[in-house]
Design a protein around this motif. Structure first.
Motif, PDB file in Angstrom:
ATOM      1  N   VAL A  88      21.093  11.917 -26.843  1.00  0.00           N
ATOM      2  CA  VAL A  88      20.541  10.575 -26.637  1.00  0.00           C
ATOM      3  C   VAL A  88      20.283   9.893 -27.979  1.00  0.00           C
ATOM      4  O   VAL A  88      20.537   8.687 -28.141  1.00  0.00           O
ATOM      5  CB  VAL A  88      19.258  10.646 -25.785  1.00  0.00           C
ATOM      6  N   ALA A  89      19.789  10.640 -28.950  1.00  0.00           N
ATOM      7  CA  ALA A  89      19.565  10.072 -30.288  1.00  0.00           C
ATOM      8  C   ALA A  89      20.890   9.628 -30.901  1.00  0.00           C
ATOM      9  O   ALA A  89      20.978   8.550 -31.518  1.00  0.00           O
ATOM     10  CB  ALA A  89      18.875  11.102 -31.184  1.00  0.00           C
ATOM     11  N   HIS A  90      21.924  10.452 -30.718  1.00  0.00           N
ATOM     12  CA  HIS A  90      23.253  10.090 -31.217  1.00  0.00           C
ATOM     13  C   HIS A  90      23.762   8.824 -30.522  1.00  0.00           C
ATOM     14  O   HIS A  90      24.324   7.924 -31.169  1.00  0.00           O
ATOM     15  CB  HIS A  90      24.215  11.256 -30.988  1.00  0.00           C
ATOM     16  N   ALA A  91      23.547   8.745 -29.198  1.00  0.00           N
ATOM     17  CA  ALA A  91      23.990   7.571 -28.441  1.00  0.00           C
ATOM     18  C   ALA A  91      23.304   6.312 -28.946  1.00  0.00           C
ATOM     19  O   ALA A  91      23.920   5.237 -29.040  1.00  0.00           O
ATOM     20  CB  ALA A  91      23.700   7.773 -26.949  1.00  0.00           C
ATOM     21  N   SER A  92      22.034   6.431 -29.283  1.00  0.00           N
ATOM     22  CA  SER A  92      21.291   5.274 -29.781  1.00  0.00           C
ATOM     23  C   SER A  92      21.873   4.777 -31.105  1.00  0.00           C
ATOM     24  O   SER A  92      22.001   3.564 -31.333  1.00  0.00           O
ATOM     25  CB  SER A  92      19.814   5.650 -29.944  1.00  0.00           C
ATOM     26  N   GLU A  93      22.257   5.708 -31.975  1.00  0.00           N
ATOM     27  CA  GLU A  93      22.869   5.332 -33.258  1.00  0.00           C
ATOM     28  C   GLU A  93      24.224   4.667 -33.034  1.00  0.00           C
ATOM     29  O   GLU A  93      24.539   3.638 -33.646  1.00  0.00           O
ATOM     30  CB  GLU A  93      23.040   6.578 -34.131  1.00  0.00           C
ATOM     31  N   VAL A  94      25.035   5.278 -32.166  1.00  0.00           N
ATOM     32  CA  VAL A  94      26.372   4.741 -31.912  1.00  0.00           C
ATOM     33  C   VAL A  94      26.288   3.352 -31.309  1.00  0.00           C
ATOM     34  O   VAL A  94      27.083   2.458 -31.644  1.00  0.00           O
ATOM     35  CB  VAL A  94      27.154   5.677 -30.973  1.00  0.00           C
ATOM     36  N   ARG A  95      25.306   3.142 -30.453  1.00  0.00           N
ATOM     37  CA  ARG A  95      25.217   1.858 -29.766  1.00  0.00           C
ATOM     38  C   ARG A  95      25.026   0.708 -30.743  1.00  0.00           C
ATOM     39  O   ARG A  95      25.542  -0.395 -30.538  1.00  0.00           O
ATOM     40  CB  ARG A  95      24.080   1.887 -28.734  1.00  0.00           C
ATOM     41  N   ARG A  96      24.273   0.948 -31.801  1.00  0.00           N
ATOM     42  CA  ARG A  96      24.077  -0.108 -32.798  1.00  0.00           C
ATOM     43  C   ARG A  96      25.416  -0.530 -33.404  1.00  0.00           C
ATOM     44  O   ARG A  96      25.625  -1.700 -33.711  1.00  0.00           O
ATOM     45  CB  ARG A  96      23.107   0.375 -33.883  1.00  0.00           C
ATOM     46  N   GLN A  97      26.323   0.430 -33.544  1.00  0.00           N
ATOM     47  CA  GLN A  97      27.647   0.124 -34.097  1.00  0.00           C
ATOM     48  C   GLN A  97      28.533  -0.591 -33.078  1.00  0.00           C
ATOM     49  O   GLN A  97      29.412  -1.372 -33.435  1.00  0.00           O
ATOM     50  CB  GLN A  97      28.322   1.422 -34.542  1.00  0.00           C
ATOM     51  N   LEU A  98      28.290  -0.322 -31.795  1.00  0.00           N
ATOM     52  CA  LEU A  98      29.138  -0.897 -30.753  1.00  0.00           C
ATOM     53  C   LEU A  98      28.844  -2.373 -30.491  1.00  0.00           C
ATOM     54  O   LEU A  98      29.672  -3.072 -29.916  1.00  0.00           O
ATOM     55  CB  LEU A  98      28.957  -0.117 -29.440  1.00  0.00           C
ATOM     56  N   LYS A  99      27.661  -2.825 -30.878  1.00  0.00           N
ATOM     57  CA  LYS A  99      27.252  -4.185 -30.541  1.00  0.00           C
ATOM     58  C   LYS A  99      28.202  -5.239 -31.104  1.00  0.00           C
ATOM     59  O   LYS A  99      28.333  -6.327 -30.551  1.00  0.00           O
ATOM     60  CB  LYS A  99      25.824  -4.449 -31.020  1.00  0.00           C
ATOM     61  N   SER A 100      28.881  -4.922 -32.188  1.00  0.00           N
ATOM     62  CA  SER A 100      29.784  -5.894 -32.814  1.00  0.00           C
ATOM     63  C   SER A 100      31.178  -5.898 -32.184  1.00  0.00           C
ATOM     64  O   SER A 100      31.998  -6.769 -32.491  1.00  0.00           O
ATOM     65  CB  SER A 100      29.907  -5.596 -34.315  1.00  0.00           C
ATOM     66  N   LEU A 101      31.464  -4.942 -31.294  1.00  0.00           N
ATOM     67  CA  LEU A 101      32.796  -4.849 -30.687  1.00  0.00           C
ATOM     68  C   LEU A 101      32.988  -5.913 -29.618  1.00  0.00           C
ATOM     69  O   LEU A 101      32.037  -6.322 -28.941  1.00  0.00           O
ATOM     70  CB  LEU A 101      33.009  -3.467 -30.063  1.00  0.00           C
ATOM     71  N   SER A 102      34.232  -6.329 -29.447  1.00  0.00           N
ATOM     72  CA  SER A 102      34.565  -7.211 -28.333  1.00  0.00           C
ATOM     73  C   SER A 102      34.492  -6.418 -27.037  1.00  0.00           C
ATOM     74  O   SER A 102      34.457  -5.182 -27.042  1.00  0.00           O
ATOM     75  CB  SER A 102      35.983  -7.762 -28.505  1.00  0.00           C
ATOM     76  N   ASP A 103      34.490  -7.120 -25.904  1.00  0.00           N
ATOM     77  CA  ASP A 103      34.453  -6.433 -24.609  1.00  0.00           C
ATOM     78  C   ASP A 103      35.644  -5.495 -24.460  1.00  0.00           C
ATOM     79  O   ASP A 103      35.493  -4.356 -23.981  1.00  0.00           O
ATOM     80  CB  ASP A 103      34.450  -7.450 -23.462  1.00  0.00           C
ATOM     81  N   ASP A 104      36.830  -5.954 -24.853  1.00  0.00           N
ATOM     82  CA  ASP A 104      38.023  -5.109 -24.719  1.00  0.00           C
ATOM     83  C   ASP A 104      37.901  -3.848 -25.566  1.00  0.00           C
ATOM     84  O   ASP A 104      38.238  -2.744 -25.118  1.00  0.00           O
ATOM     85  CB  ASP A 104      39.284  -5.887 -25.114  1.00  0.00           C
ATOM     86  N   ASP A 105      37.425  -4.007 -26.798  1.00  0.00           N
ATOM     87  CA  ASP A 105      37.283  -2.839 -27.668  1.00  0.00           C
ATOM     88  C   ASP A 105      36.209  -1.885 -27.145  1.00  0.00           C
ATOM     89  O   ASP A 105      36.342  -0.659 -27.244  1.00  0.00           O
ATOM     90  CB  ASP A 105      36.942  -3.278 -29.092  1.00  0.00           C
ATOM     91  N   LEU A 106      35.143  -2.473 -26.581  1.00  0.00           N
ATOM     92  CA  LEU A 106      34.080  -1.630 -26.017  1.00  0.00           C
ATOM     93  C   LEU A 106      34.614  -0.803 -24.844  1.00  0.00           C
ATOM     94  O   LEU A 106      34.352   0.401 -24.743  1.00  0.00           O
ATOM     95  CB  LEU A 106      32.906  -2.500 -25.554  1.00  0.00           C
ATOM     96  N   ARG A 107      35.370  -1.447 -23.970  1.00  0.00           N
ATOM     97  CA  ARG A 107      35.957  -0.727 -22.838  1.00  0.00           C
ATOM     98  C   ARG A 107      36.822   0.434 -23.312  1.00  0.00           C
ATOM     99  O   ARG A 107      36.828   1.508 -22.715  1.00  0.00           O
ATOM    100  CB  ARG A 107      36.793  -1.685 -21.979  1.00  0.00           C
ATOM    101  N   GLY A 108      37.543   0.219 -24.373  1.00  0.00           N
ATOM    102  CA  GLY A 108      38.440   1.248 -24.883  1.00  0.00           C
ATOM    103  C   GLY A 108      37.723   2.488 -25.378  1.00  0.00           C
ATOM    104  O   GLY A 108      38.321   3.566 -25.483  1.00  0.00           O
ATOM    105  N   GLN A 109      36.442   2.350 -25.705  1.00  0.00           N
ATOM    106  CA  GLN A 109      35.680   3.480 -26.228  1.00  0.00           C
ATOM    107  C   GLN A 109      35.193   4.433 -25.129  1.00  0.00           C
ATOM    108  O   GLN A 109      34.723   5.533 -25.426  1.00  0.00           O
ATOM    109  CB  GLN A 109      34.452   2.957 -26.998  1.00  0.00           C
ATOM    110  N   LEU A 110      35.294   4.008 -23.842  1.00  0.00           N
ATOM    111  CA  LEU A 110      34.726   4.819 -22.762  1.00  0.00           C
ATOM    112  C   LEU A 110      35.439   6.160 -22.605  1.00  0.00           C
ATOM    113  O   LEU A 110      34.831   7.146 -22.191  1.00  0.00           O
ATOM    114  CB  LEU A 110      34.773   4.049 -21.434  1.00  0.00           C
ATOM    115  N   GLN A 111      36.709   6.201 -22.921  1.00  0.00           N
ATOM    116  CA  GLN A 111      37.483   7.423 -22.699  1.00  0.00           C
ATOM    117  C   GLN A 111      37.259   8.476 -23.776  1.00  0.00           C
ATOM    118  O   GLN A 111      37.875   9.541 -23.729  1.00  0.00           O
ATOM    119  CB  GLN A 111      38.983   7.079 -22.631  1.00  0.00           C
TER     120      GLN A 111
END
Length: 754
Positions: free
Chosen positions: A27-50
């Protein structure tokens, strides 16, 4: 420290500590990663799910929830998603956001290539949650649907094709039963599914685990005659019959058996060609008279019996007792006997859960069900910490010598709290108690929520947290709906906070601490203030049942209140005893059900071969070569062969269920004869099942040789009385070991072994 040790034992000891540590790290790792994801476009964010990295997957799901639903998941919710994906049952307090957690986990499962069913407790929640969570699902290009009563077969088929399907557990189960009757795969509505994510998991997996879902075809119902009912109506308790201490079983005394036999003009109820048949009807009429009480176990509405679900305190939609008992109560109440049904197939909710490769769930009260979840499903429990600390005050029980003393004090306390403006939610045990309490408070504005007006549930619950409200409710009304302080719009939130938040009062302890905690959990949502308090008397059902055979010396004060630690300990002991009784009943009843479940699996394999291959045509050619040669060139003959074979297979299975139902109803007589009921039941079940498949084939050959087959190869089965029922319906048998009193027909099985 003892309580802390108990917690870790319940969670699985050292392995739980490791899982907790792993969860915090992810969960701590997810919190760190999420801060980096905020700048991604919706398409790029979707691509990270896999991604194969769990922390990144959780971060993607959390960011998508914020973008699509405007809901920003807390770390505790992200941790809950992790545990669901690990296949646990999570415990989250009321108001902590389980709906969002379930949707995020479902998307996570689909990202792993799995199809998901999210099982709810009713239609309303299935439709609400599927619509509410659809923007999150749509964001990832996935599909979400809902199953609910009223959809036809084609609509259901389309919904089941979707990646995530919300649906009440009973509706999903009924579709499984209907699919077991199809003669062509194209008529089936279900598709292969991998994961069951169960909302209100304790209710579904424990309270209702042994409720049989039934598919029936029309036949006339059979009931005890009015003459038998009239005779039984005159029987007197402790003279003609006795009821066991926990009021689950009733037995004729010798005097009672002699009285009934004489009234029927018989020498004995136990001898003669018709004795067994008559005795069954006498026992049904006696059960209806002595154990099933109007406004506690059922209502009479619009000339029909409507069962009350004791774990929720509301009308049990679609439920009925087994046909004989249902009819006995109808005769008792002077109603027309409803049409019975030939049981075509049945499945318990516990067996239904076994069809899923992965099972997980969420509820507000899982820890207390740890033993059941582990024993019957091999599931672990993960406790998710609250987002905000609990500030609710859980007052010690107020214990009284008699029910009268308790009720006087209960009414006085409700009035006292109401005078302050603090809203009060009172949890009662049945309709009769809720109405009696409301009558005692008739000079006040009291909202009553019970099985007689459960259609008003949403409105009543929505306002239960407003200033000065008094809501009297049976059991766990409103599960899945938050009680917000200050009313539905929270416009008077601060006024209620200043008065101490919602006060929850229980009129007595339940038979399990888990049900107590469900009621208690209605107060103290999201760090809100609140109060919980239970009133208990030494005459309460739970105390009498759990303390059977034990004596406690108490010294009440002038108002009947008892303030002694050893009495507190005795009450806790009684509850532990009733919890143990219920677990034993569950274990024993499951042993009866399991053999039939295993036999059903054999039938399923045979059915699949007949449906998916030309096995039926090959067997008929081998067994009836002359007839086969006569019709072999007719274009639909393979379909006809399949239909004939499936008809007789299903018919024999239905007959097997009927035989075993009769055996189970009379199994207590074998206990009286010093035989082991479970062993005897298994012996008969194995014997009866042994030749089932061969009988089905023999009868199919006979039909094939005799039936008229037209030039297209279609058999005129209806002309030989071989057509499937023109009308079928589904219902649930009231078979709940958590039911109070006589509401559990099957509960007697467990009691044999105590």
């Amino acid at each position: 420290m003892a309580g802390f040790d108990w917690f870790w034992r319940a969670m699985g000891g050292s392995s739980a500590r490791k899982n907790q540590k792993r969860g915090k790290e992810i969960v701590a790792h997810a919190s760190e990663v999420r801060r980096q994801l905020k700048s991604l476009s919706d398409d790029d964010l979707r691509g990270q799910l896999q991604t194969s990295d769990m922390g990144t997957k959780l971060a993607v799901l959390a960011e998508a929830a914020q973008r699509t639903l405007g809901l920003d998941p807390f770390d505790c919710q992200v941790k809950a998603v992790l545990h669901l994906l690990d296949g646990d049952v999570i415990q989250m307090a009321t108001g902590e956001g389980k709906t969002l957690v379930g949707a995020m986990a479902a998307v996570g499962f689909v990202a792993e290539g799995k199809k998901v069913h999210i099982l709810t407790v009713n239609d309303y929640l299935a439709r609400r949650d599927s619509a509410w969570m659809s923007p999150l699902v749509d964001f990832f290009g996935l599909s979400v649907g809902a199953i609910y009563e009223g959809l036809d077969a084609n609509q259901r088929r389309q919904e089941y094709l979707k990646d995530i399907v919300y649906g009440p557990v009973n509706e999903i189960g009924f579709d499984v039963l209907r699919d077991r009757q199809v003669t062509s795969r194209t008529d089936q509505v279900h598709t292969a599914v991998d994961v069951a994510l169960v909302d209100e998991a304790d209710s579904v997996l424990v309270d209702e685990a042994l409720v049989p879902l039934v598919l029936a075809g029309s036949i006339p119902g059979e009931a005890p005659t009015g003459h038998i009912t009239d005779i039984v109506r005159d029987l007197r308790e402790n003279m003609h019959y006795v009821i066991d201490d926990d009021r689950r079983n009733v037995f004729l005394t010798d005097a009672g058996a002699d009285y009934v036999a004489a009234a029927l003009g018989l020498d004995s109820l136990y001898d003669g060609d018709q004795a067994a048949h008559i005795l069954v009807h006498v026992n049904l009429a006696l059960h209806a008279k002595a154990l099933l009480i109007r406004d506690i176990h059922y209502l009479v509405r619009d000339g029909k019996i409507q069962l009350i679900d004791s774990s929720r305190g509301r009308i049990a939609e679609l439920q009925r007792w087994p046909d004989g008992l249902q009819a006995a109560v109808e005769v008792k109440e002077g109603l027309s006997v409803s049409e019975g049904g030939k049981i075509l197939d049945t499945i318990t909710i516990q067996a239904l859960m076994g069809r899923y490769a992965t099972l997980c769930g969420m509820t507000g009260t899982a820890v207390e069900a740890t033993d059941q979840l582990r024993q019957f499903y091999d599931l672990g429990v993960a406790v998710i910490e609250r987002h905000k600390p609990l500030t609710r005050f859980d007052e010690a029980d107020r214990i009284y010598a008699t029910a009268e003393d308790k009720n006087r004090a209960l009414v006085a306390e409700i009035r006292r709290i109401h005078d302050t403006g603090q809203p009060v939610l009172v949890g009662t045990h049945d309709v009769a108690e809720s109405e009696a309490l409301a009558a005692a408070l008739s000079d006040l504005d009291v909202n009553v929520l019970n099985a007689k007006n459960d259609d008003e549930e949403a409105r009543i619950i929505a306002e239960a947290g407003d200033v000065g409200r008094i809501t009297v409710s049976t059991q766990m009304a409103g599960r899945g709906t938050d009680i917000r302080l200050g009313g539905a719009d929270e416009s008077r939130y601060q006024q209620v906070v200043e008065r101490g938040g919602l006060a929850v009062i229980g009129t007595g302890r339940h038979k399990t601490a888990r049900l107590d905690n469900q009621l208690r959990g209605r107060a103290g949502r999201q760090g809100d203030p609140g109060l919980s308090l239970f009133f208990v008397s030494l005459h309460d059902d739970m105390v009498v049942s759990g303390g059977s055979g034990e004596h406690i010396t108490a010294h009440p004060d002038a108002e009947g209140r008892i303030d002694q630690k050893r009495v507190d300990d005795f009450i806790a002991h009684c509850q532990r005893v009733t919890e143990g009784q219920l677990l034993e009943i569950h274990a024993q009843t499951w042993k009866y059900n399991k053999l039939l479940t295993d036999q059903r699996a054999i039938i399923d394999e045979r059915r699949a071969r007949l449906l998916d291959t030309d096995q039926a045509w090959k067997e008929l050619q081998e067994r009836a070569p002359e007839r086969a040669a006569e019709v072999k060139d007719r274009p639909k003959i393979a379909e006809t062969a399949r239909e004939i074979m499936l008809f007789h297979l299903d018919e024999e299975w239905s007959e097997h269920l009927s035989i075993m139902d009769e055996v189970r109803e009379s199994i207590h007589l074998r206990a009286v004869a010093k035989e082991t009921p479970l062993d005897e039941f298994h012996r008969i079940a194995v014997r009866e099942f042994k030749d089932l498949a061969q009988r089905a084939v023999d009868k199919a050959v006979e039909t094939f040789q005799e039936v008229t087959i037209d030039p297209q190869g279609v058999a005129q089965l209806a002309d030989q009385g071989r057509a499937r029922p023109s009308a079928t319906w589904t219902y649930m048998v009231s078979d709940n070991p958590l039911a109070s009193g006589g509401n559990s027909v099957m509960s007697g099985i467990g009691n044999i072994f105590r």
